[in-house]
Scaffold this motif. Structure first.
Motif, PDB file in Angstrom:
ATOM      1  N   SER A   1       0.815  -1.223   0.000  1.00  0.00           N
ATOM      2  CA  SER A   1       0.000   0.000   0.000  1.00  0.00           C
ATOM      3  C   SER A   1       0.844   1.265   0.000  1.00  0.00           C
ATOM      4  O   SER A   1       0.476   2.259  -0.631  1.00  0.00           O
ATOM      5  N   THR A   2       1.984   1.231   0.694  1.00  0.00           N
ATOM      6  CA  THR A   2       2.759   2.453   0.887  1.00  0.00           C
ATOM      7  C   THR A   2       3.957   2.605  -0.048  1.00  0.00           C
ATOM      8  O   THR A   2       4.424   3.720  -0.264  1.00  0.00           O
ATOM      9  N   VAL A   3       4.454   1.501  -0.588  1.00  0.00           N
ATOM     10  CA  VAL A   3       5.671   1.570  -1.402  1.00  0.00           C
ATOM     11  C   VAL A   3       5.511   0.855  -2.747  1.00  0.00           C
ATOM     12  O   VAL A   3       5.619   1.459  -3.804  1.00  0.00           O
ATOM     13  N   THR A   4       5.252  -0.438  -2.690  1.00  0.00           N
ATOM     14  CA  THR A   4       5.274  -1.261  -3.906  1.00  0.00           C
ATOM     15  C   THR A   4       4.321  -0.752  -4.969  1.00  0.00           C
ATOM     16  O   THR A   4       4.686  -0.653  -6.151  1.00  0.00           O
ATOM     17  N   SER A   5       3.094  -0.438  -4.586  1.00  0.00           N
ATOM     18  CA  SER A   5       2.082  -0.034  -5.565  1.00  0.00           C
ATOM     19  C   SER A   5       2.449   1.254  -6.285  1.00  0.00           C
ATOM     20  O   SER A   5       1.943   1.519  -7.385  1.00  0.00           O
ATOM     21  N   LEU A   6       3.318   2.068  -5.688  1.00  0.00           N
ATOM     22  CA  LEU A   6       3.699   3.349  -6.292  1.00  0.00           C
ATOM     23  C   LEU A   6       4.905   3.226  -7.212  1.00  0.00           C
ATOM     24  O   LEU A   6       5.271   4.195  -7.865  1.00  0.00           O
ATOM     25  N   CYS A   7       5.529   2.047  -7.242  1.00  0.00           N
ATOM     26  CA  CYS A   7       6.790   1.894  -7.971  1.00  0.00           C
ATOM     27  C   CYS A   7       6.721   0.850  -9.082  1.00  0.00           C
ATOM     28  O   CYS A   7       7.751   0.384  -9.551  1.00  0.00           O
ATOM     29  N   LEU A   8       5.521   0.484  -9.499  1.00  0.00           N
ATOM     30  CA  LEU A   8       5.401  -0.557 -10.506  1.00  0.00           C
ATOM     31  C   LEU A   8       5.435   0.015 -11.915  1.00  0.00           C
ATOM     32  O   LEU A   8       6.242  -0.370 -12.752  1.00  0.00           O
ATOM     33  N   LEU A   9       4.534   0.965 -12.196  1.00  0.00           N
ATOM     34  CA  LEU A   9       4.507   1.654 -13.485  1.00  0.00           C
ATOM     35  C   LEU A   9       4.501   3.155 -13.233  1.00  0.00           C
ATOM     36  O   LEU A   9       3.982   3.611 -12.213  1.00  0.00           O
ATOM     37  N   PRO A  10       5.065   3.949 -14.138  1.00  0.00           N
ATOM     38  CA  PRO A  10       5.384   5.340 -13.815  1.00  0.00           C
ATOM     39  C   PRO A  10       4.233   6.334 -13.817  1.00  0.00           C
ATOM     40  O   PRO A  10       4.285   7.310 -13.081  1.00  0.00           O
ATOM     41  N   SER A  11       3.204   6.151 -14.621  1.00  0.00           N
ATOM     42  CA  SER A  11       2.205   7.207 -14.756  1.00  0.00           C
ATOM     43  C   SER A  11       1.379   7.343 -13.478  1.00  0.00           C
ATOM     44  O   SER A  11       1.188   6.385 -12.723  1.00  0.00           O
ATOM     45  N   SER A  12       0.854   8.549 -13.250  1.00  0.00           N
ATOM     46  CA  SER A  12       0.024   8.783 -12.069  1.00  0.00           C
ATOM     47  C   SER A  12      -1.250   7.959 -12.133  1.00  0.00           C
ATOM     48  O   SER A  12      -1.761   7.490 -11.112  1.00  0.00           O
ATOM     49  N   GLY A  13      -1.785   7.779 -13.335  1.00  0.00           N
ATOM     50  CA  GLY A  13      -2.978   6.954 -13.488  1.00  0.00           C
ATOM     51  C   GLY A  13      -2.709   5.517 -13.103  1.00  0.00           C
ATOM     52  O   GLY A  13      -3.531   4.871 -12.443  1.00  0.00           O
TER      53      GLY A  13
ATOM     54  N   GLN B   1      -0.398   4.474 -11.002  1.00  0.00           N
ATOM     55  CA  GLN B   1      -0.217   4.412  -9.553  1.00  0.00           C
ATOM     56  C   GLN B   1      -1.566   4.362  -8.851  1.00  0.00           C
ATOM     57  O   GLN B   1      -1.734   3.626  -7.874  1.00  0.00           O
ATOM     58  N   ARG B   2      -2.533   5.117  -9.353  1.00  0.00           N
ATOM     59  CA  ARG B   2      -3.876   5.090  -8.760  1.00  0.00           C
ATOM     60  C   ARG B   2      -4.498   3.700  -8.902  1.00  0.00           C
ATOM     61  O   ARG B   2      -5.108   3.178  -7.966  1.00  0.00           O
ATOM     62  N   VAL B   3      -4.339   3.090 -10.064  1.00  0.00           N
ATOM     63  CA  VAL B   3      -4.908   1.756 -10.293  1.00  0.00           C
ATOM     64  C   VAL B   3      -4.291   0.750  -9.329  1.00  0.00           C
ATOM     65  O   VAL B   3      -4.994  -0.012  -8.659  1.00  0.00           O
ATOM     66  N   TRP B   4      -2.944   0.757  -9.219  1.00  0.00           N
ATOM     67  CA  TRP B   4      -2.269  -0.237  -8.392  1.00  0.00           C
ATOM     68  C   TRP B   4      -2.545  -0.015  -6.905  1.00  0.00           C
ATOM     69  O   TRP B   4      -2.680  -0.978  -6.145  1.00  0.00           O
ATOM     70  N   GLN B   5      -2.622   1.246  -6.475  1.00  0.00           N
ATOM     71  CA  GLN B   5      -2.765   1.529  -5.045  1.00  0.00           C
ATOM     72  C   GLN B   5      -4.210   1.499  -4.573  1.00  0.00           C
ATOM     73  O   GLN B   5      -4.471   1.131  -3.418  1.00  0.00           O
ATOM     74  N   THR B   6      -5.169   1.844  -5.434  1.00  0.00           N
ATOM     75  CA  THR B   6      -6.559   2.001  -4.996  1.00  0.00           C
ATOM     76  C   THR B   6      -7.510   1.006  -5.645  1.00  0.00           C
ATOM     77  O   THR B   6      -8.228   0.268  -4.959  1.00  0.00           O
ATOM     78  N   GLU B   7      -7.505   0.960  -6.977  1.00  0.00           N
ATOM     79  CA  GLU B   7      -8.516   0.166  -7.673  1.00  0.00           C
ATOM     80  C   GLU B   7      -8.267  -1.336  -7.554  1.00  0.00           C
ATOM     81  O   GLU B   7      -9.207  -2.112  -7.374  1.00  0.00           O
ATOM     82  N   ILE B   8      -7.014  -1.753  -7.664  1.00  0.00           N
ATOM     83  CA  ILE B   8      -6.728  -3.188  -7.581  1.00  0.00           C
ATOM     84  C   ILE B   8      -7.020  -3.730  -6.181  1.00  0.00           C
ATOM     85  O   ILE B   8      -7.659  -4.781  -6.049  1.00  0.00           O
ATOM     86  N   PRO B   9      -6.602  -3.055  -5.088  1.00  0.00           N
ATOM     87  CA  PRO B   9      -6.997  -3.559  -3.757  1.00  0.00           C
ATOM     88  C   PRO B   9      -8.505  -3.624  -3.576  1.00  0.00           C
ATOM     89  O   PRO B   9      -9.013  -4.536  -2.919  1.00  0.00           O
ATOM     90  N   SER B  10      -9.230  -2.671  -4.162  1.00  0.00           N
ATOM     91  CA  SER B  10     -10.686  -2.702  -4.057  1.00  0.00           C
ATOM     92  C   SER B  10     -11.262  -3.922  -4.773  1.00  0.00           C
ATOM     93  O   SER B  10     -12.140  -4.621  -4.252  1.00  0.00           O
ATOM     94  N   THR B  11     -10.757  -4.191  -5.970  1.00  0.00           N
ATOM     95  CA  THR B  11     -11.215  -5.359  -6.730  1.00  0.00           C
ATOM     96  C   THR B  11     -10.813  -6.652  -6.037  1.00  0.00           C
ATOM     97  O   THR B  11     -11.512  -7.666  -6.114  1.00  0.00           O
ATOM     98  N   ALA B  12      -9.685  -6.623  -5.337  1.00  0.00           N
ATOM     99  CA  ALA B  12      -9.174  -7.824  -4.674  1.00  0.00           C
ATOM    100  C   ALA B  12     -10.086  -8.312  -3.557  1.00  0.00           C
ATOM    101  O   ALA B  12      -9.972  -9.469  -3.128  1.00  0.00           O
ATOM    102  N   ARG B  13     -10.999  -7.472  -3.081  1.00  0.00           N
ATOM    103  CA  ARG B  13     -11.945  -7.927  -2.064  1.00  0.00           C
ATOM    104  C   ARG B  13     -12.773  -9.095  -2.578  1.00  0.00           C
ATOM    105  O   ARG B  13     -13.156  -9.988  -1.823  1.00  0.00           O
TER     106      ARG B  13
END
Length: 358
Positions: free
Chosen positions: A81-93, A95-107
């Motif tokens: 949540s705090t590091v990995t999701s922000l360092c996978l792909l460079p665009s701000s969009g 980062q939003r997908v990896w940090q917010t949308e994917i954890p939400s879908t993972a429920r």
């Protein structure tokens, strides 16, 4: 008749060794057997009934949404949540997908839960490797491989169901697999061989194929967010940039270069130009393994000198991405694997580019 030597039984070994009915060395946090086999090493909780009777059930093995996770997994989720999701792909969009949308879908999809934890574990394993903390590296790597192993049957099941509503989940996990393959090699006890690297490169074709199949379907918006111009045949660059005289791939010529090798050289030229145009664009390194001609790939598998020399040029494309933890030292990994194979098989690689221009 000589008496049989008595071996005292131990009930405090790890769950993996007990399941295989082998003696556990009980090295902590990860025993030598699990390090050698790259498997998860989980010990029974001290003082619990299981520690005196049966192996502790892995808290993440079943894969249902209601599964419990242990303290290490909580550490991994915090890291994601705090590091990995922000360092996978460079665009701000992205980062939003990896940090917010994917954890939400993972429920709803445990597949993504385990994918996220595997990525965080490999992120921490790579960080521990950089610090020389071998014990921590082995611990995180084993847990990452465990989560990946749990997720793979779920992934195959979704592929067989072919439900268009799950296209985004399938596409995202296929990208996770690529990142995990690259990251895993950097924390492995031994570096990958050239043949193992070629097998990893084959993983890039999965996201490419899924994108081509569904680019006008349910996951179109997601793909455009993660990859604003996802894997076109050639990057959106002017011809002048592609033909820039500083491009070290310009002018490569050799009598053994056939059509498929020539296409591979052109793809590396475009990857170099893409990086020059945007130095934080990971598509520059992803194009080549995803789009390399089948004929060239087969020549690499056959260890043909000209194909290996071209493949070695790809290392120069990987080199600038040391700041991406899952790519990091892959230029060295690839070049070393090619060099070691050439030495072992007494192959002399042709020189295609002046090293001073790389």
């Amino acid at each position: 008749m000589p008496s049989r030597r008595f071996h005292g039984k131990t009930r405090s070994g790890c769950a993996s060794c007990k399941a295989r009915h082998v003696k556990c060395g009980e090295e902590r946090p990860v025993c030598k057997n699990c390090i050698r086999r790259n498997t998860s090493c989980v010990y029974p909780s001290e003082g619990s009934p299981e520690s005196n009777s049966k192996p502790e059930r892995s808290p993440v093995a079943a894969g249902s949404v209601g599964d419990s996770f242990d303290g290490l997994d909580l550490t991994l989720m915090h890291r994601y949540s705090t590091v990995t999701s922000l360092c996978l792909l460079p665009s701000s969009g992205a980062q939003r997908v990896w940090q917010t949308e994917i954890p939400s879908t993972a429920r709803e999809y445990p597949l993504l839960q385990h994918g996220m934890l595997a990525l965080a574990a490999m992120d921490l394993a790579c960080a521990a490797a950089d610090e020389g903390e071998q014990g921590q590296m082995a611990l995180y790597r084993a847990r990452g491989l465990h989560h990946q192993g749990v997720a793979l049957p779920m992934f195959r099941s979704l592929l067989l169901r072919d439900d268009h509503r799950e296209q985004n989940v399938i596409f995202i996990f296929s990208i996770m697999l690529v990142m995990l393959a690259f990251a895993s090699a950097q924390s492995a006890p031994t570096p990958p061989t050239l043949d193992e690297i070629l097998d990893m490169f084959a993983l890039f074709r999965g996201p490419r194929a899924l994108w081509e199949m569904h680019q006008n379907g349910a996951n179109k918006e997601l793909i455009q967010t993660l990859f604003p111009k996802a894997l076109p045949d050639r990057p959106d660059l002017p011809e002048a940039e592609f033909m820039n005289p500083d491009n070290p791939m310009i002018g490569i010529d050799h009598p053994d270069i056939d059509q498929s090798c020539a296409q591979a050289v052109e793809q590396i030229r475009w990857a170099w130009a893409r990086h020059r145009n945007d130095q934080d664009d990971v598509r520059a390194m992803a194009w080549f393994p995803a789009l390399m001609p089948q004929g060239f790939y087969e020549q690499c598998q056959e260890h043909r000198p000209i194909a290996l020399a071209i493949l070695n040029l790809y290392a120069s494309i990987l080199k600038p991405f040391h700041n991406r933890w899952w790519i990091s030292s892959w230029d060295v990994i690839l070049s070393s694997a090619i060099k070691n194979m050439a030495i072992a098989e007494h192959i002399r690689l042709p020189v295609l580019v002046d090293p001073s221009r790389m």
